[in-house]
Design a protein around this motif. Structure first.
Motif, PDB file in Angstrom:
ATOM      1  N   UNK A  57       1.099  -1.185  -0.177  1.00 51.57           N
ATOM      2  CA  UNK A  57       0.216  -0.085   0.025  1.00 51.57           C
ATOM      3  C   UNK A  57       1.275   1.610  -0.032  1.00 51.57           C
ATOM      4  N   UNK A  58       0.392   1.895  -0.987  1.00 53.96           N
ATOM      5  CA  UNK A  58       0.740   3.876  -0.880  1.00 53.96           C
ATOM      6  C   UNK A  58       0.685   4.664  -1.054  1.00 53.96           C
ATOM      7  N   UNK A  59      -1.379   4.742  -0.717  1.00 60.38           N
ATOM      8  CA  UNK A  59      -1.618   5.344  -0.883  1.00 60.38           C
ATOM      9  C   UNK A  59      -2.214   6.638   0.127  1.00 60.38           C
ATOM     10  N   UNK A  60      -0.904   6.622   1.199  1.00 58.20           N
ATOM     11  CA  UNK A  60      -0.499   7.559   2.421  1.00 58.20           C
ATOM     12  C   UNK A  60       0.822   8.312   1.427  1.00 58.20           C
ATOM     13  N   UNK A  61       2.031   7.684   0.740  1.00 60.87           N
ATOM     14  CA  UNK A  61       2.319   8.622  -0.148  1.00 60.87           C
ATOM     15  C   UNK A  61       2.009   9.569  -0.492  1.00 60.87           C
ATOM     16  N   UNK A  62       1.138   9.284  -1.571  1.00 64.56           N
ATOM     17  CA  UNK A  62       0.489   9.590  -2.863  1.00 64.56           C
ATOM     18  C   UNK A  62      -0.164  10.879  -2.246  1.00 64.56           C
ATOM     19  N   UNK A  63      -1.248  10.973  -1.447  1.00 62.39           N
ATOM     20  CA  UNK A  63      -1.565  12.029  -1.010  1.00 62.39           C
ATOM     21  C   UNK A  63      -0.391  13.068  -0.134  1.00 62.39           C
TER      22      UNK A  63
END
Length: 143
Positions: A57-63
């Motif tokens: 998961x990399x969603x936190x990095x995206x935002x």
């Protein structure tokens, strides 16, 4: 030209966009342009989500990135919506060459100035000639 191998991939992707335009036009005419656009993005989102289930998961990095980097999320639906609206009226060929002209024109400016982290590639007479050739193709396809 070390990455010459990637050219067939982008040509195939371009061919896929023409197929997508050919499919979206009739779909938009039958169910509505907005619904066709939503359907294409919904299916794409579902498939991409399923593919990423097994990735880290990399969603936190995206935002955590600057918001301007997410503008592509707005541009994609605008592009597909334009395909859906234009194709039934002017055909796949004219639609795609028009889009190609816009893509190449914007790409030359982005490359020339090195915007968005792209490497600087100055616009020369060869690149302007290529853009003029696409403009000529747009004119000839429209005749």
């Amino acid at each position: 030209m070390q990455q010459l191998w990637i050219l067939p991939l982008v040509v195939l992707a371009g061919m896929g966009l023409s197929v997508e335009a050919g499919l979206l036009g009739p779909l938009g005419e039958q169910i509505g342009h907005g619904w066709a656009t939503l359907g294409i993005f919904g299916l794409g989102t579902l498939l991409l989500t399923l593919g990423l289930v097994f990735a880290r998961p990399r969603l936190g990095r995206l935002f955590g990135k600057p918001r301007w980097m997410l503008v592509g999320g707005v541009l994609g639906p605008v592009y597909v919506g334009a395909l859906t609206l234009a194709t039934p009226h002017i055909g796949v060929g004219l639609t795609m060459v028009g889009i190609l002209f816009g893509q190449v024109a914007a790409s030359l400016v982005i490359d020339h100035f090195g915007w968005f982290g792209a490497g600087k590639r100055p616009v020369d007479h060869y690149r302007v000639g290529a853009l003029a050739a696409i403009l000529g193709a747009l004119w000839f396809i429209n005749i």
